[in-house]
Design a protein around this motif. Structure first.
Motif, PDB file in Angstrom:
ATOM      1  N   UNK A  11       9.524  13.434  -1.948  1.00 45.92           N
ATOM      2  CA  UNK A  11      10.466  12.590  -1.202  1.00 45.92           C
ATOM      3  C   UNK A  11      10.085  12.497   0.275  1.00 45.92           C
ATOM      4  N   UNK A  12       9.684  13.618   0.852  1.00 47.42           N
ATOM      5  CA  UNK A  12       9.266  13.590   2.263  1.00 47.42           C
ATOM      6  C   UNK A  12       8.036  12.700   2.429  1.00 47.42           C
ATOM      7  N   UNK A  13       7.080  12.826   1.512  1.00 44.20           N
ATOM      8  CA  UNK A  13       5.864  12.000   1.580  1.00 44.20           C
ATOM      9  C   UNK A  13       6.204  10.523   1.454  1.00 44.20           C
ATOM     10  N   UNK A  14       7.079  10.182   0.513  1.00 46.25           N
ATOM     11  CA  UNK A  14       7.458   8.782   0.324  1.00 46.25           C
ATOM     12  C   UNK A  14       8.134   8.228   1.578  1.00 46.25           C
ATOM     13  N   UNK A  15       9.079   8.989   2.128  1.00 42.37           N
ATOM     14  CA  UNK A  15       9.782   8.529   3.325  1.00 42.37           C
ATOM     15  C   UNK A  15       8.842   8.304   4.501  1.00 42.37           C
ATOM     16  N   UNK A  16       7.946   9.247   4.740  1.00 39.79           N
ATOM     17  CA  UNK A  16       6.998   9.118   5.852  1.00 39.79           C
ATOM     18  C   UNK A  16       6.066   7.927   5.638  1.00 39.79           C
ATOM     19  N   UNK A  17       5.565   7.762   4.416  1.00 37.90           N
ATOM     20  CA  UNK A  17       4.625   6.669   4.147  1.00 37.90           C
ATOM     21  C   UNK A  17       5.274   5.302   4.321  1.00 37.90           C
ATOM     22  N   UNK A  18       6.495   5.138   3.827  1.00 34.79           N
ATOM     23  CA  UNK A  18       7.175   3.849   3.958  1.00 34.79           C
ATOM     24  C   UNK A  18       7.517   3.563   5.422  1.00 34.79           C
ATOM     25  N   UNK A  19       8.030   4.558   6.131  1.00 29.73           N
ATOM     26  CA  UNK A  19       8.359   4.366   7.540  1.00 29.73           C
ATOM     27  C   UNK A  19       7.115   4.088   8.379  1.00 29.73           C
ATOM     28  N   UNK A  20       5.977   4.575   7.930  1.00 28.01           N
ATOM     29  CA  UNK A  20       4.733   4.377   8.680  1.00 28.01           C
ATOM     30  C   UNK A  20       4.296   2.914   8.698  1.00 28.01           C
ATOM     31  N   UNK A  21       4.866   2.085   7.844  1.00 29.16           N
ATOM     32  CA  UNK A  21       4.524   0.658   7.872  1.00 29.16           C
ATOM     33  C   UNK A  21       4.970   0.002   9.173  1.00 29.16           C
ATOM     34  N   UNK A  22       5.924   0.620   9.887  1.00 33.32           N
ATOM     35  CA  UNK A  22       6.323   0.092  11.195  1.00 33.32           C
ATOM     36  C   UNK A  22       5.173   0.173  12.194  1.00 33.32           C
ATOM     37  N   UNK A  23       4.213   1.052  11.933  1.00 36.69           N
ATOM     38  CA  UNK A  23       3.051   1.146  12.819  1.00 36.69           C
ATOM     39  C   UNK A  23       2.242  -0.142  12.837  1.00 36.69           C
ATOM     40  N   UNK A  24       2.339  -0.949  11.775  1.00 36.93           N
ATOM     41  CA  UNK A  24       1.570  -2.184  11.695  1.00 36.93           C
ATOM     42  C   UNK A  24       1.978  -3.186  12.777  1.00 36.93           C
ATOM     43  N   UNK A  42       0.810  -1.220   0.000  1.00 39.61           N
ATOM     44  CA  UNK A  42       0.000   0.000   0.000  1.00 39.61           C
ATOM     45  C   UNK A  42       0.843   1.269   0.000  1.00 39.61           C
ATOM     46  N   UNK A  43       1.859   1.348   0.855  1.00 42.88           N
ATOM     47  CA  UNK A  43       2.651   2.586   0.969  1.00 42.88           C
ATOM     48  C   UNK A  43       3.288   2.998  -0.356  1.00 42.88           C
ATOM     49  N   UNK A  44       4.054   2.113  -1.013  1.00 41.41           N
ATOM     50  CA  UNK A  44       4.639   2.543  -2.299  1.00 41.41           C
ATOM     51  C   UNK A  44       3.603   2.779  -3.386  1.00 41.41           C
TER      52      UNK A  44
END
Length: 488
Positions: free
Chosen positions: A433-446, A339-341
């Motif tokens: 780039x900021x949006x991509x970084x935040x979205x990918x790192x947010x997968x750790x919330x799972x 989902x993130x990418x």
């Protein structure tokens, strides 16, 4: 009155038409999205993959067989003012001729190979022709109504067509399951979903031909072909980038994983619905601004839109586990890591529109095509290598990277060709780039308990509301100014 609307009158009219268009697109296409849980439970993962792959082939066929002539409608309004209806009817008739000729050539020379390669049977092959004809008609009609800042007819046609398609396809799938025709579910879905769209297309085609009363016009045809043919590679490349990952996963891995990937794509479709609706409503206003040489009015509201959509993309990533569970159930659980990418890649594509639109308005469509085709080849190459060595999930990241590259390429081309940029490339790249970084790192919330994750979501939403609300108000204020009295 002046021949053209004042700036405030234009803003107000564009706002009203755009608001209703966005609203209807969200409601109608949102209903289509919300029925995904029904589809995924009525068919197997492999069948769901087949359905989405067939859809991919249709979306590739439309711009090629129609010569992409519908893309010329918005710009032609400024070239043939006073003869707009005639232009639309004549160029649409040319696209119909093109579709029939191409389909006849395929049927005569390579029908068996084409059907084997695409996995179509005879009925699906026939529906390919009918859908291209109907869909092209709908595209012409929607572009015409949008450029005229009208929404009533387009709203009615879109609503009836898509709601009928969704309801009929679900009904036929249900009957197929109940009557022990589970092997025919893909065919039943094709019949149910595409028949209403074909009929809707036929209706608007008759309306356009009746309004224009001009089917053959050499001047219009030459203009449309010069404008649109260079865009065929661009539109085709975008469709290949959108669809190639699913097709390549089907060919290189299996229908099962293509189905999982397709569901991940469906999540990104949520934000695509909003992006597509906003862009289609925004584009006529943008073209008017460029035509009036009022380009300074464009960048600030566009950057506000970009920031708002960046937050919306993060929200989708944050609730992805629940979204996957609702839409597909446990058998699609692995789609959560896509989902993130995927969502961010869709966002990058949306951002790139701001650059390609200026080139299109200035009839520099060959540059739009060149940039997009180049990025498409990069995307397909990356897909082939990364799927082979890293698995099917890698395709989500290669597509996101390719759309970011597309954004940069289109921005550079705009600067090179026009000598100016109305939207800052560095600003868009930084936001991306900021949006991509935040979205990918947010997968750790799972990995956290759900209540902790939702506490984070609520906290971020509160901060975003305070930050983004002034931007939203400013954007609406600019578009919804009351018109001043115009000079007589």
């Amino acid at each position: 009155m002046n021949e053209k609307m004042s700036k405030n009158a234009l803003n107000r009219k564009a706002f009203v038409a755009g608001f209703f268009f966005v609203l209807v697109q969200i409601l109608v296409r949102g209903i289509s999205f919300l029925t995904t849980p029904i589809y995924t439970r009525l068919v197997s993962t492999s069948q769901y993959g087949e359905i989405r792959i067939y859809e991919s082939w249709l979306l590739i066929a439309v711009p090629v067989m129609s010569l992409c002539l519908y893309r010329s409608v918005l710009k032609a309004y400024f070239e043939f003012e006073g003869h707009f209806d005639e232009y639309v009817s004549a160029t649409h008739f040319l696209s119909t001729l093109s579709t029939l000729i191409m389909f006849s050539c395929i049927t005569i020379f390579c029908r068996k190979w084409f059907m084997d390669f695409t996995g179509m049977n005879t009925l699906m092959y026939i529906y390919l022709l009918l859908f291209v004809l109907g869909c092209t008609g709908l595209y012409f009609f929607q572009n015409k109504e949008l450029q005229l800042h009208r929404y009533q007819k387009s709203t009615l046609v879109t609503s009836i067509t898509m709601l009928s398609a969704t309801g009929l396809s679900i009904l036929l799938l249900y009957i197929g399951n109940k009557t022990d025709h589970k092997d025919d579910l893909v065919i039943l879905r094709v019949i149910g979903f595409y028949t209403p769209q074909i009929i809707g297309g036929a209706v608007v085609i008759m309306l356009m031909w009746r309004a224009g009363r001009n089917l053959i016009n050499k001047k219009y045809w030459i203009y449309a072909l010069k404008y649109s043919i260079p865009l065929i590679p661009e539109v085709l490349s975008i469709q290949i980038m959108n669809q190639a990952d699913k097709i390549m996963i089907q060919k290189m891995v299996s229908d099962h994983f293509a189905g999982i990937f397709a569901l991940g794509t469906t999540i990104s479709f949520i934000i695509f619905i909003l992006e597509d609706a906003v862009w289609n409503a925004w584009r006529p206003w943008l073209f008017e601004k460029i035509d009036r040489d009022e380009i300074k009015d464009i960048e600030k509201p566009w950057l506000n839109v970009a920031l708002i959509f960046s937050f919306l993309s993060w929200g989708l990533v944050a609730v992805a586990p629940e979204a996957i569970r609702i839409l597909g159930g446990k058998k699609y659980a692995d789609a959560v890591w896509l989902v993130a990418p995927m969502v961010t890649g869709t966002l990058f594509r949306f951002f790139s529109y701001g650059f390609s639109a200026v080139l299109s308005f200035q009839n520099k469509t060959q540059y739009v095509a060149a940039g997009t085709v180049g990025v498409m080849f990069v995307n397909v190459g990356l897909n082939w290598v990364c799927i082979k060595y890293f698995g099917y999930q890698a395709a989500a990241y290669t597509t996101a990277a390719s759309y970011l590259l597309l954004l940069i390429v289109q921005g550079i081309l705009e600067k090179h060709v026009t000598g100016k940029t109305i939207i800052s490339i560095p600003k868009m790249v930084i936001v991306s780039l900021i949006t991509f970084g935040i979205n990918v790192l947010s997968m750790f919330l799972y990995k956290l308990d759900w209540y902790i994750r939702y506490a984070v979501i609520l906290a971020v939403a509160a901060v975003a509301f305070v930050t983004l609300m002034p931007m939203m108000k400013q954007l609406l204020k600019q578009l919804k100014k009351k018109p001043k009295k115009e000079e007589k």
